[in-house]
Motif scaffolding. Structure first.
Motif, PDB file in Angstrom:
ATOM      1  N   ALA A 102       0.832  -1.209   0.000  1.00 27.44           N
ATOM      2  CA  ALA A 102       0.000   0.000   0.000  1.00 27.44           C
ATOM      3  C   ALA A 102       0.864   1.256   0.000  1.00 27.44           C
ATOM      4  O   ALA A 102       0.558   2.232  -0.696  1.00 27.44           O
ATOM      5  CB  ALA A 102      -0.922  -0.006   1.228  1.00 27.44           C
ATOM      6  N   ALA A 103       1.954   1.234   0.770  1.00 25.92           N
ATOM      7  CA  ALA A 103       2.855   2.389   0.797  1.00 25.92           C
ATOM      8  C   ALA A 103       3.509   2.592  -0.571  1.00 25.92           C
ATOM      9  O   ALA A 103       3.655   3.734  -1.035  1.00 25.92           O
ATOM     10  CB  ALA A 103       3.923   2.194   1.869  1.00 25.92           C
ATOM     11  N   ALA A 104       3.895   1.489  -1.218  1.00 22.98           N
ATOM     12  CA  ALA A 104       4.495   1.596  -2.554  1.00 22.98           C
ATOM     13  C   ALA A 104       3.512   2.187  -3.545  1.00 22.98           C
ATOM     14  O   ALA A 104       3.866   3.038  -4.375  1.00 22.98           O
ATOM     15  CB  ALA A 104       4.966   0.219  -3.021  1.00 22.98           C
ATOM     16  N   TYR A 105       2.270   1.745  -3.464  1.00 25.70           N
ATOM     17  CA  TYR A 105       1.241   2.274  -4.369  1.00 25.70           C
ATOM     18  C   TYR A 105       0.975   3.750  -4.085  1.00 25.70           C
ATOM     19  O   TYR A 105       0.849   4.561  -5.005  1.00 25.70           O
ATOM     20  CB  TYR A 105      -0.042   1.465  -4.217  1.00 25.70           C
ATOM     21  CG  TYR A 105      -1.123   1.815  -5.216  1.00 25.70           C
ATOM     22  CD1 TYR A 105      -1.218   1.140  -6.428  1.00 25.70           C
ATOM     23  CD2 TYR A 105      -2.052   2.815  -4.955  1.00 25.70           C
ATOM     24  CE1 TYR A 105      -2.202   1.455  -7.348  1.00 25.70           C
ATOM     25  CE2 TYR A 105      -3.033   3.139  -5.860  1.00 25.70           C
ATOM     26  CZ  TYR A 105      -3.112   2.455  -7.059  1.00 25.70           C
ATOM     27  OH  TYR A 105      -4.083   2.782  -7.975  1.00 25.70           O
ATOM     28  N   ALA A 106       0.882   4.102  -2.789  1.00 26.05           N
ATOM     29  CA  ALA A 106       0.589   5.492  -2.424  1.00 26.05           C
ATOM     30  C   ALA A 106       1.736   6.423  -2.821  1.00 26.05           C
ATOM     31  O   ALA A 106       1.493   7.532  -3.336  1.00 26.05           O
ATOM     32  CB  ALA A 106       0.327   5.583  -0.920  1.00 26.05           C
ATOM     33  N   LEU A 107       2.972   6.013  -2.589  1.00 27.50           N
ATOM     34  CA  LEU A 107       4.114   6.840  -2.986  1.00 27.50           C
ATOM     35  C   LEU A 107       4.117   7.071  -4.500  1.00 27.50           C
ATOM     36  O   LEU A 107       4.359   8.172  -4.977  1.00 27.50           O
ATOM     37  CB  LEU A 107       5.413   6.184  -2.553  1.00 27.50           C
ATOM     38  CG  LEU A 107       5.768   6.265  -1.071  1.00 27.50           C
ATOM     39  CD1 LEU A 107       6.955   5.359  -0.763  1.00 27.50           C
ATOM     40  CD2 LEU A 107       6.084   7.706  -0.680  1.00 27.50           C
ATOM     41  N   ARG A 108       3.834   6.001  -5.231  1.00 21.55           N
ATOM     42  CA  ARG A 108       3.778   6.123  -6.676  1.00 21.55           C
ATOM     43  C   ARG A 108       2.649   7.050  -7.110  1.00 21.55           C
ATOM     44  O   ARG A 108       2.819   7.903  -7.990  1.00 21.55           O
ATOM     45  CB  ARG A 108       3.585   4.723  -7.274  1.00 21.55           C
ATOM     46  CG  ARG A 108       3.828   4.594  -8.753  1.00 21.55           C
ATOM     47  CD  ARG A 108       2.607   4.885  -9.594  1.00 21.55           C
ATOM     48  NE  ARG A 108       1.410   4.306  -9.041  1.00 21.55           N
ATOM     49  CZ  ARG A 108       0.222   4.829  -9.235  1.00 21.55           C
ATOM     50  NH1 ARG A 108       0.063   5.938  -9.926  1.00 21.55           N
ATOM     51  NH2 ARG A 108      -0.851   4.275  -8.702  1.00 21.55           N
ATOM     52  N   ALA A 109       1.484   6.934  -6.479  1.00 20.82           N
ATOM     53  CA  ALA A 109       0.331   7.765  -6.846  1.00 20.82           C
ATOM     54  C   ALA A 109       0.602   9.242  -6.569  1.00 20.82           C
ATOM     55  O   ALA A 109       0.349  10.102  -7.416  1.00 20.82           O
ATOM     56  CB  ALA A 109      -0.903   7.296  -6.082  1.00 20.82           C
ATOM     57  N   VAL A 110       1.106   9.533  -5.374  1.00 18.76           N
ATOM     58  CA  VAL A 110       1.389  10.933  -5.025  1.00 18.76           C
ATOM     59  C   VAL A 110       2.498  11.491  -5.911  1.00 18.76           C
ATOM     60  O   VAL A 110       2.430  12.633  -6.383  1.00 18.76           O
ATOM     61  CB  VAL A 110       1.769  11.044  -3.532  1.00 18.76           C
ATOM     62  CG1 VAL A 110       2.201  12.464  -3.191  1.00 18.76           C
ATOM     63  CG2 VAL A 110       0.602  10.607  -2.654  1.00 18.76           C
ATOM     64  N   GLY A 111       3.512  10.694  -6.169  1.00 15.80           N
ATOM     65  CA  GLY A 111       4.606  11.156  -7.012  1.00 15.80           C
ATOM     66  C   GLY A 111       4.190  11.419  -8.435  1.00 15.80           C
ATOM     67  O   GLY A 111       4.668  12.371  -9.072  1.00 15.80           O
ATOM     68  N   ASP A 112       3.279  10.621  -8.963  1.00 17.44           N
ATOM     69  CA  ASP A 112       2.875  10.792 -10.354  1.00 17.44           C
ATOM     70  C   ASP A 112       2.041  12.042 -10.587  1.00 17.44           C
ATOM     71  O   ASP A 112       1.962  12.537 -11.714  1.00 17.44           O
ATOM     72  CB  ASP A 112       2.097   9.561 -10.830  1.00 17.44           C
ATOM     73  CG  ASP A 112       3.010   8.362 -11.042  1.00 17.44           C
ATOM     74  OD1 ASP A 112       4.234   8.559 -11.117  1.00 17.44           O
ATOM     75  OD2 ASP A 112       2.497   7.231 -11.132  1.00 17.44           O
ATOM     76  N   VAL A 113       1.389  12.538  -9.542  1.00 19.76           N
ATOM     77  CA  VAL A 113       0.596  13.763  -9.703  1.00 19.76           C
ATOM     78  C   VAL A 113       1.263  14.961  -9.043  1.00 19.76           C
ATOM     79  O   VAL A 113       0.749  16.076  -9.116  1.00 19.76           O
ATOM     80  CB  VAL A 113      -0.825  13.586  -9.126  1.00 19.76           C
ATOM     81  CG1 VAL A 113      -1.583  12.518  -9.876  1.00 19.76           C
ATOM     82  CG2 VAL A 113      -0.783  13.272  -7.639  1.00 19.76           C
ATOM     83  N   GLY A 114       2.399  14.735  -8.388  1.00 18.79           N
ATOM     84  CA  GLY A 114       3.076  15.838  -7.706  1.00 18.79           C
ATOM     85  C   GLY A 114       4.573  15.783  -7.898  1.00 18.79           C
ATOM     86  O   GLY A 114       5.088  15.973  -8.998  1.00 18.79           O
ATOM     87  N   ASN A 115       5.268  15.474  -6.816  1.00 13.02           N
ATOM     88  CA  ASN A 115       6.723  15.408  -6.835  1.00 13.02           C
ATOM     89  C   ASN A 115       7.174  14.029  -7.332  1.00 13.02           C
ATOM     90  O   ASN A 115       7.037  13.028  -6.630  1.00 13.02           O
ATOM     91  CB  ASN A 115       7.266  15.675  -5.426  1.00 13.02           C
ATOM     92  CG  ASN A 115       8.777  15.751  -5.398  1.00 13.02           C
ATOM     93  OD1 ASN A 115       9.458  15.501  -6.395  1.00 13.02           O
ATOM     94  ND2 ASN A 115       9.315  16.112  -4.247  1.00 13.02           N
ATOM     95  N   GLU A 116       7.741  13.956  -8.521  1.00 16.51           N
ATOM     96  CA  GLU A 116       8.100  12.682  -9.116  1.00 16.51           C
ATOM     97  C   GLU A 116       9.146  11.931  -8.289  1.00 16.51           C
ATOM     98  O   GLU A 116       9.260  10.702  -8.388  1.00 16.51           O
ATOM     99  CB  GLU A 116       8.618  12.881 -10.540  1.00 16.51           C
ATOM    100  CG  GLU A 116       8.826  11.577 -11.289  1.00 16.51           C
ATOM    101  CD  GLU A 116       9.336  11.779 -12.696  1.00 16.51           C
ATOM    102  OE1 GLU A 116       9.484  10.778 -13.421  1.00 16.51           O
ATOM    103  OE2 GLU A 116       9.601  12.939 -13.074  1.00 16.51           O
ATOM    104  N   ALA A 117       9.894  12.647  -7.469  1.00 14.12           N
ATOM    105  CA  ALA A 117      10.904  11.982  -6.646  1.00 14.12           C
ATOM    106  C   ALA A 117      10.284  10.921  -5.751  1.00 14.12           C
ATOM    107  O   ALA A 117      10.910   9.891  -5.463  1.00 14.12           O
ATOM    108  CB  ALA A 117      11.647  13.012  -5.806  1.00 14.12           C
TER     109      ALA A 117
END
Length: 530
Positions: A203-218
């Motif tokens: 879930a953390a991997a998915y959430a980090l990817r989701a937030v990064g894809d719409v915000g900070n790509e890092a």
């Protein structure tokens, strides 16, 4: 008995036993994962009648932050390969991770909890043999999954190198998350905790990817799923992010073996905490106990489907741009009524209901788990009757299904309101989504009936869900006769809001669900527990 050959001796024998034991489980997981990718390719390939329509739909999808957060970075969405990568990779990584997690939990922590591991270790095998056999099975399962994904896309046909990249990436994600599960199995003393830690990591991997894809790509570069998607299959393929997945898998496996050498078999590094001296009063009732055992699952499913509903709702009134001028797709979406937006919302609600049925079936399987583990017998040895115990589980399944489906509908309404500003849609979409609850309960009732007849048959309840999905997606294409369509409970309910709500059909399907549940109850009363 003397042991020779090192700490891994006997791993080959155990591997063969594991593969034989799990052959059907591996079959369905790998076939299902491959179909996830293949179905995206074949559905997109025939959806748009011109490249101009495809371009418009791609632009609408790529500009929707909710869809990007749900699926991944929007690249080459005006190509079939780009759509497959976008729509399937995030969920494909989760499928591979879940498959690996269940394999690891089943053959490590669950075996130690049940005492079977101790019996196996009484023979001439090495200390690490069960773990090594588990690792090898996880690798075999994910290699098979990756190969099937690659082949399914190559036969579409799509570019060979990019198709292989999607298969390799999915396999490496599965092995990496399997390594996480193996570490968790060494740290904790229960299977549930192992699944909880691994699920939280995914879930953390998915959430980090989701937030990064719409915000900070890092942030996306902190996620294994983000690494997979940044192989950029079909949009400038590059292989080096796969090395990150491989490195993570190796690090996790090395860490798991290191921890294994430092713990006692049967326990974890983290000692189990003693429970309270007295239980809460609510645990003294069958409903309270069933809720305590399933509350984490209910909350997890509700949050996941709420987010999915939010993504569906955020499409707003742009459904026509996504569908294009394809007459077959338009007919499916509008149910012959002509309103594309209402039709899209109706189909989205059906999809949310089918996903909710996954929760309902897993919840209906919980009594089987309790029965097979031997935990139900001490409960029934008290003043609690079979009927009260089973009814407690039924209440949690029904109420949980209603909650999960309602949250999904609420998320869909919220997404629609955020895009269009039409506040009245919030509660309208919530109750419209709940009109599919009877069909969901039919599948849980079928599972309960199978459990009542014979616990081993209960898992066939998943076939009911699979058949309902096939009818929804392929009935028109394969020209199923009416009697085959009618076997799906979803075919009997009104496609709200594309058509008006039908209370008679609602009551009839609900009655079928009730009869199935009653049949399961009567069958359970007439057989021996366990």
């Amino acid at each position: 008995m003397s042991r020779s050959g090192g700490p891994d001796v006997g791993a080959g024998v155990l591997l063969r036993a594991y593969l034989r034991r799990d052959r059907w489980m591996l079959f369905w997981w790998t076939i299902g994962g491959a179909v996830l990718y293949w179905s995206q390719a074949v559905s997109v390939e025939g959806l748009y009648t011109s490249q101009a329509e495809f371009d418009r739909a791609a632009a609408a999808m790529g500009s929707n932050p909710a869809l990007v957060a749900m699926a991944g970075p929007a690249r080459a969405l005006n190509t079939v390969g780009g759509q497959v990568t976008w729509q399937a990779t995030a969920f494909g990584a989760i499928v591979a991770g879940l498959m690996s997690m269940f394999l690891v939990g089943r053959h490590t922590r669950a075996e130690e909890e049940s005492g079977r591991d101790e019996l196996v270790r009484a023979s001439a095998i090495g200390r690490r043999a069960p773990v090594t056999a588990t690792v090898l099975e996880v690798v075999v399962a994910n290699v098979l999954l990756g190969a099937l994904i690659a082949v399914s896309l190559i036969v579409v046909p799509l570019a060979v190198a990019d198709s292989v990249a999607l298969g390799v990436g999915a396999a490496l994600c599965g092995v990496a998350f399997g390594g996480v599960a193996l570490v968790a199995a060494q740290l904790t003393s229960t299977t549930r905790a192992t699944y909880g830690i691994t699920g939280a990591a995914m879930a953390a991997a998915y959430a980090l990817r989701a937030v990064g894809d719409v915000g900070n790509e890092a942030l996306s570069w902190l996620s294994p799923i983000g690494w997979y998607q940044r192989m950029y299959a079909f949009s400038g393929l590059r292989w080096w992010p796969a090395l990150l997945l491989l490195a993570l898998a190796v690090v996790m496996l090395v860490a798991a073996y290191a921890v294994l050498e430092r713990r006692d078999i049967g326990s974890g590094i983290f000692a189990a905490r003693p429970g309270p001296a007295t239980a809460a009063r609510r645990l003294g009732t069958p409903v309270g106990l069933a809720w305590r055992l399933q509350r984490g699952t209910v909350v997890g499913w509700a949050l996941g489907l709420g987010f999915t509903g939010l993504a569906y709702g955020s499409i707003g009134d742009s459904a026509g741009d996504l569908i294009g001028d394809n007459e077959a797709a338009a007919e499916m979406m509008t149910a012959g009524g002509g309103d594309m937006v209402a039709g899209f919302q109706a189909v989205s609600m059906v999809m949310l209901a089918l996903l909710t049925a996954g929760f309902a079936i897993s919840s209906a399987l919980r009594p089987r788990t309790e029965e097979e583990s031997g935990r139900v017998e001490p409960v029934l040895a008290t003043a609690t009757s079979r009927t009260r115990w089973l009814l407690g589980n039924v209440v949690v399944t029904v109420a949980g299904s209603a909650l999960v489906l309602g949250v999904a509908g609420l998320g869909m309404g919220l997404g629609y309101v955020l895009v269009t500003g039409k506040e009245e849609a919030l509660w309208r979409m919530t109750w419209q989504t709940l009109t599919w609850l009877p069909a969901v309960l039919v599948l849980s009732g079928l599972t309960r009936l199978l459990h009542g007849v014979r616990p081993r048959l209960a898992t066939f309840g998943w076939l009911g869900l699979g058949y309902a999905v096939v009818v929804l997606v392929l009935a028109e294409i394969l020209q199923f006769p009416d009697w085959m369509r009618d076997l799906s409970p979803f075919e009997h309910l009104a496609l709200v809001p594309a058509v008006d709500f039908d209370p008679t059909a609602f009551a009839a399907v609900l009655a079928v669900a009730t009869l199935l549940g009653v049949g399961g109850w009567l069958a359970f009363l007439r057989r021996d527990v366990g």
